[in-house]
Every structure is written in C-alpha cells, then in structure tokens.
Design a protein around this motif. Structure first.
Motif, mmCIF file in Angstrom:
data_model
loop_
_atom_site.group_PDB
_atom_site.id
_atom_site.type_symbol
_atom_site.label_atom_id
_atom_site.label_comp_id
_atom_site.label_asym_id
_atom_site.label_seq_id
_atom_site.Cartn_x
_atom_site.Cartn_y
_atom_site.Cartn_z
ATOM 1 N N GLY A 279 -16.437 -2.200 16.719
ATOM 2 C CA GLY A 279 -16.610 -1.064 15.393
ATOM 3 C C GLY A 279 -15.109 -0.337 15.401
ATOM 4 O O GLY A 279 -14.145 -0.223 15.544
ATOM 5 N N ASP A 280 -14.264 0.986 14.554
ATOM 6 C CA ASP A 280 -13.021 1.541 14.760
ATOM 7 C C ASP A 280 -13.268 2.800 14.106
ATOM 8 O O ASP A 280 -13.641 3.098 13.065
ATOM 9 N N PRO A 281 -12.526 3.814 14.348
ATOM 10 C CA PRO A 281 -12.922 5.200 14.132
ATOM 11 C C PRO A 281 -12.332 5.787 12.468
ATOM 12 O O PRO A 281 -12.868 6.627 11.819
ATOM 13 N N GLN A 282 -11.822 5.045 11.763
ATOM 14 C CA GLN A 282 -10.228 4.660 10.937
ATOM 15 C C GLN A 282 -11.916 3.877 9.685
ATOM 16 O O GLN A 282 -11.790 3.608 8.392
ATOM 17 N N GLU A 283 -13.021 4.880 9.426
ATOM 18 C CA GLU A 283 -14.127 4.089 8.483
ATOM 19 C C GLU A 283 -13.879 4.304 6.833
ATOM 20 O O GLU A 283 -14.436 3.198 6.121
ATOM 21 N N GLY A 284 -13.082 5.687 6.840
ATOM 22 C CA GLY A 284 -12.572 5.790 5.719
ATOM 23 C C GLY A 284 -10.962 4.449 5.321
ATOM 24 O O GLY A 284 -11.682 4.272 3.911
ATOM 25 N N GLU A 285 -10.681 3.776 6.042
ATOM 26 C CA GLU A 285 -9.106 3.087 6.071
ATOM 27 C C GLU A 285 -10.128 2.013 5.421
ATOM 28 O O GLU A 285 -9.658 1.033 4.951
ATOM 29 N N HIS A 286 -11.196 1.843 6.556
ATOM 30 C CA HIS A 286 -11.894 0.141 5.873
ATOM 31 C C HIS A 286 -12.566 -0.023 4.557
ATOM 32 O O HIS A 286 -13.154 -1.367 4.384
ATOM 33 N N ILE A 287 -13.247 1.308 4.298
ATOM 34 C CA ILE A 287 -13.849 1.146 3.080
ATOM 35 C C ILE A 287 -13.023 1.031 1.622
ATOM 36 O O ILE A 287 -13.466 0.382 1.256
ATOM 37 N N GLY A 288 -11.681 1.888 2.017
ATOM 38 C CA GLY A 288 -10.717 1.788 1.210
ATOM 39 C C GLY A 288 -10.171 0.274 1.356
ATOM 40 O O GLY A 288 -10.103 -0.106 -0.473
ATOM 41 N N ASP B 181 -9.448 -10.625 3.243
ATOM 42 C CA ASP B 181 -9.907 -8.631 3.298
ATOM 43 C C ASP B 181 -10.460 -8.369 3.582
ATOM 44 O O ASP B 181 -10.859 -7.216 4.013
ATOM 45 N N LEU B 182 -11.788 -8.854 2.455
ATOM 46 C CA LEU B 182 -13.000 -7.877 2.402
ATOM 47 C C LEU B 182 -13.655 -7.702 3.707
ATOM 48 O O LEU B 182 -14.049 -6.994 4.553
ATOM 49 N N LEU B 183 -14.153 -8.861 4.189
ATOM 50 C CA LEU B 183 -14.556 -9.389 5.054
ATOM 51 C C LEU B 183 -14.190 -8.799 6.796
ATOM 52 O O LEU B 183 -15.373 -8.607 6.989
ATOM 53 N N THR B 184 -13.061 -8.742 6.886
ATOM 54 C CA THR B 184 -12.331 -8.492 7.740
ATOM 55 C C THR B 184 -12.751 -6.996 7.954
ATOM 56 O O THR B 184 -12.909 -6.391 8.980
ATOM 57 N N SER B 185 -12.519 -5.881 6.998
ATOM 58 C CA SER B 185 -12.994 -4.774 6.871
ATOM 59 C C SER B 185 -14.437 -4.111 6.871
ATOM 60 O O SER B 185 -15.337 -3.211 7.914
ATOM 61 N N VAL B 186 -15.282 -5.266 6.299
ATOM 62 C CA VAL B 186 -16.787 -4.875 6.269
ATOM 63 C C VAL B 186 -17.052 -5.491 7.675
ATOM 64 O O VAL B 186 -18.005 -5.034 8.486
ATOM 65 N N GLU B 187 -16.728 -6.169 8.340
ATOM 66 C CA GLU B 187 -17.430 -6.639 9.910
ATOM 67 C C GLU B 187 -17.115 -5.258 10.734
ATOM 68 O O GLU B 187 -17.830 -4.745 11.720
ATOM 69 N N PHE B 188 -16.076 -4.588 10.379
ATOM 70 C CA PHE B 188 -15.329 -3.582 11.613
ATOM 71 C C PHE B 188 -16.279 -2.474 10.849
ATOM 72 O O PHE B 188 -17.196 -1.821 11.639
ATOM 73 N N LEU B 189 -16.796 -1.882 9.861
ATOM 74 C CA LEU B 189 -17.799 -1.153 9.020
ATOM 75 C C LEU B 189 -19.235 -1.418 9.603
ATOM 76 O O LEU B 189 -20.040 -0.711 10.214
ATOM 77 N N CYS B 190 -19.292 -2.788 9.247
ATOM 78 C CA CYS B 190 -20.751 -3.216 10.568
ATOM 79 C C CYS B 190 -21.085 -3.311 11.814
ATOM 80 O O CYS B 190 -22.219 -3.133 12.538
ATOM 81 N N GLU B 191 -19.736 -2.641 12.623
ATOM 82 C CA GLU B 191 -19.576 -2.509 14.057
ATOM 83 C C GLU B 191 -19.673 -4.104 14.847
ATOM 84 O O GLU B 191 -19.829 -4.224 15.533
#
Length: 102
Positions: free
Chosen positions: A71-80, A57-67
């Motif tokens: 990338g994903d416009p839902q940055e706040g959601e991935h940080i959460g 779960d952590l790595l999936t969201s961090v990969e989105f955050l690091c593009e």
C-alpha cells in the motif's frame, strides 16, 4: 476486440480503484492482468516498441493501488501513473490500437 477497447477497459478499472474496497481492488487487479495477458499474445507475435516498459509502469502502480506491495498513501499519484502508462500503450508509437485485436 481491438486493443483500444481493452485499454479503455483498463483505464475505467483504474479510475474505479479509488472508490473500491480492498477485496474489490484485488478482483479488479485480476481483470487487468487478464486483459494484459491477451495483449501480451499480440505483442509476442509482433513485438511492439516500449510495450514492456509501459506495462511494467502500469503494473507497478496498480500493485500499490491494490495494496499488493504494502500500500501507499500516494494513491492519487499511482492512479495518475497508471493512467499515463495506459495512454502511452494506446499511443500510435506503441500500438496501432485501432488495427490490433486481442
């Protein structure tokens, strides 16, 4: 270093991603992977319930955050989501974070 400290470092890195440029995010991603690889060594010796799920779960969201995943416009959601995964790893149901060392 206690796992607790490593997870706190990851949490701080995640919080800083919001204000980081792409190149810095990639470097921070590498730092997260390094800390997790140390935790993996502990987990291999003493399997920990749900660790792999939370790590994924952590790595999936961090990969989105690091593009790294487009990338994903839902940055706040991935940080959460990333912070929630770290908190779950730090819970006593996953690691006894004060007594496991990396």
């Amino acid at each position: 270093m206690p796992i607790k400290d490593g997870l706190e470092q990851i949490e701080g890195i995640i919080r800083s991603l919001k204000h980081s440029q792409r190149e810095e995010r990639l470097s921070l991603h590498g730092t997260i992977l390094t800390i997790l690889s140390q935790i993996d060594k502990v987990e291999q010796e003493n399997p920990v319930p749900n660790y792999k799920i939370y790590k994924n779960d952590l790595l999936t969201s961090v990969e989105f955050l690091c593009e790294l995943d487009g990338g994903d416009p839902q940055e706040g959601e991935h940080i959460g989501r990333s912070l929630l995964a770290v908190r779950k790893m730090a819970s006593y149901s996953c690691f006894n974070v004060n007594h496991h060392y990396i």
